[in-house]
Design a protein around this motif. Structure first.
Motif, short mmCIF file in Angstrom:
data_model
loop_
_atom_site.label_atom_id
_atom_site.label_comp_id
_atom_site.label_asym_id
_atom_site.label_seq_id
_atom_site.Cartn_x
_atom_site.Cartn_y
_atom_site.Cartn_z
N GLU A 4 0.86 -1.19 0.00
CA GLU A 4 0.00 0.00 0.00
C GLU A 4 0.89 1.23 0.00
O GLU A 4 1.78 1.37 0.83
N ARG A 5 0.68 2.13 -0.94
CA ARG A 5 1.52 3.32 -1.04
C ARG A 5 0.84 4.49 -0.36
O ARG A 5 -0.25 4.88 -0.74
N ARG A 6 1.52 5.00 0.64
CA ARG A 6 1.05 6.19 1.34
C ARG A 6 1.49 7.40 0.56
O ARG A 6 2.62 7.43 0.06
N PRO A 7 0.66 8.41 0.44
CA PRO A 7 1.11 9.61 -0.25
C PRO A 7 2.18 10.32 0.58
O PRO A 7 2.02 10.48 1.79
N ILE A 8 3.28 10.67 -0.06
CA ILE A 8 4.35 11.38 0.62
C ILE A 8 3.94 12.85 0.69
O ILE A 8 3.50 13.43 -0.29
N PHE A 30 24.00 6.05 8.97
CA PHE A 30 24.16 4.99 7.98
C PHE A 30 25.18 5.42 6.94
O PHE A 30 25.33 6.61 6.66
N GLN A 31 25.84 4.42 6.36
CA GLN A 31 26.77 4.65 5.26
C GLN A 31 26.38 3.72 4.12
O GLN A 31 26.12 2.54 4.35
N VAL A 32 26.34 4.27 2.92
CA VAL A 32 26.06 3.47 1.74
C VAL A 32 27.37 3.36 0.98
O VAL A 32 27.98 4.37 0.62
N GLY A 33 27.84 2.12 0.78
CA GLY A 33 29.12 1.88 0.13
C GLY A 33 28.96 1.33 -1.26
O GLY A 33 27.96 1.55 -1.93
N LYS A 34 29.98 0.55 -1.68
CA LYS A 34 29.99 0.05 -3.05
C LYS A 34 28.88 -0.96 -3.34
O LYS A 34 28.52 -1.15 -4.49
N SER A 35 28.31 -1.58 -2.31
CA SER A 35 27.21 -2.53 -2.55
C SER A 35 25.90 -1.80 -2.83
O SER A 35 24.93 -2.41 -3.25
N GLY A 36 25.86 -0.48 -2.59
CA GLY A 36 24.68 0.31 -2.92
C GLY A 36 23.55 0.12 -1.91
O GLY A 36 23.78 -0.19 -0.75
N VAL A 37 22.33 0.30 -2.39
CA VAL A 37 21.15 0.23 -1.53
C VAL A 37 20.62 -1.21 -1.58
O VAL A 37 19.92 -1.59 -2.51
N THR A 38 20.95 -1.97 -0.55
CA THR A 38 20.49 -3.35 -0.46
C THR A 38 19.19 -3.40 0.33
O THR A 38 18.85 -2.43 1.03
N PRO A 39 18.45 -4.50 0.25
CA PRO A 39 17.22 -4.62 1.05
C PRO A 39 17.47 -4.49 2.55
O PRO A 39 16.64 -3.94 3.27
N ASP A 40 18.62 -4.98 3.02
CA ASP A 40 18.94 -4.87 4.45
C ASP A 40 19.13 -3.41 4.85
O ASP A 40 18.67 -2.99 5.91
N VAL A 41 19.84 -2.67 4.02
CA VAL A 41 20.05 -1.24 4.30
C VAL A 41 18.72 -0.50 4.28
O VAL A 41 18.44 0.32 5.16
N THR A 42 17.88 -0.80 3.31
CA THR A 42 16.57 -0.16 3.21
C THR A 42 15.73 -0.44 4.45
O THR A 42 15.11 0.47 5.00
N LEU A 74 15.98 5.50 -1.93
CA LEU A 74 15.64 5.29 -0.52
C LEU A 74 14.31 5.93 -0.15
O LEU A 74 13.51 5.35 0.58
N ALA A 75 14.07 7.14 -0.66
CA ALA A 75 12.81 7.83 -0.36
C ALA A 75 11.62 7.05 -0.91
O ALA A 75 10.59 6.93 -0.25
N GLU A 76 11.78 6.50 -2.09
CA GLU A 76 10.70 5.72 -2.69
C GLU A 76 10.45 4.43 -1.91
O GLU A 76 9.31 4.08 -1.60
N ARG A 77 11.52 3.74 -1.55
CA ARG A 77 11.38 2.46 -0.86
C ARG A 77 10.90 2.60 0.58
O ARG A 77 10.26 1.70 1.10
N THR A 78 11.24 3.71 1.24
CA THR A 78 10.85 3.90 2.64
C THR A 78 9.66 4.82 2.79
O THR A 78 9.23 5.10 3.90
#
Length: 104
Positions: A4-8, A30-42, A74-78
């Motif tokens: 369900e998408r909540r309006p931002i 948080f730090q985002v490194g060479k692995s990028g945005v992973t599901p765990d980071v999200t 990140l904004a879209e996923r969270t």
């Protein structure tokens, strides 16, 4: 499974300035490194946003993606708002469902 998408909420310039002021003294959690945005980071960022409402993220130099692209992803996923992307620092805001602290 469809999420369900909540309006931002759309932040005004005054609200954005207020959030920047609040985020100024905090350190990146948080730090985002060479692995990028992973599901765990999200997931970790989503949990931190629920607890703190405003967080700062550092994008390391070895990261391939551009900080603005990471912020948008990140904004879209969270389901959060991008307050600011300056250099390699990202500030995200999301009002807590359980315990709202920041009054806009």
């Amino acid at each position: 499974m469809i999420k369900e998408r909540r309006p931002i909420i759309v932040l005004t310039s005054k609200q954005r300035a207020y959030l920047k002021k609040l985020a100024n003294p905090i350190d990146p959690i948080f730090q985002v490194g060479k692995s990028g945005v992973t599901p765990d980071v999200t997931k970790a960022i989503a949990d931190a946003l629920e607890a703190r409402e405003i967080i700062k993220i550092n994008v390391l130099k070895n990261c391939i993606e551009h900080p603005k692209d990471i912020a948008e992803k990140l904004a879209e996923r969270t389901q959060s708002n991008i307050v600011q992307v300056i250099g390699r620092k990202i500030i995200l805001y999301k009002e807590s469902k359980e315990n709202p602290k920041i009054q806009l």
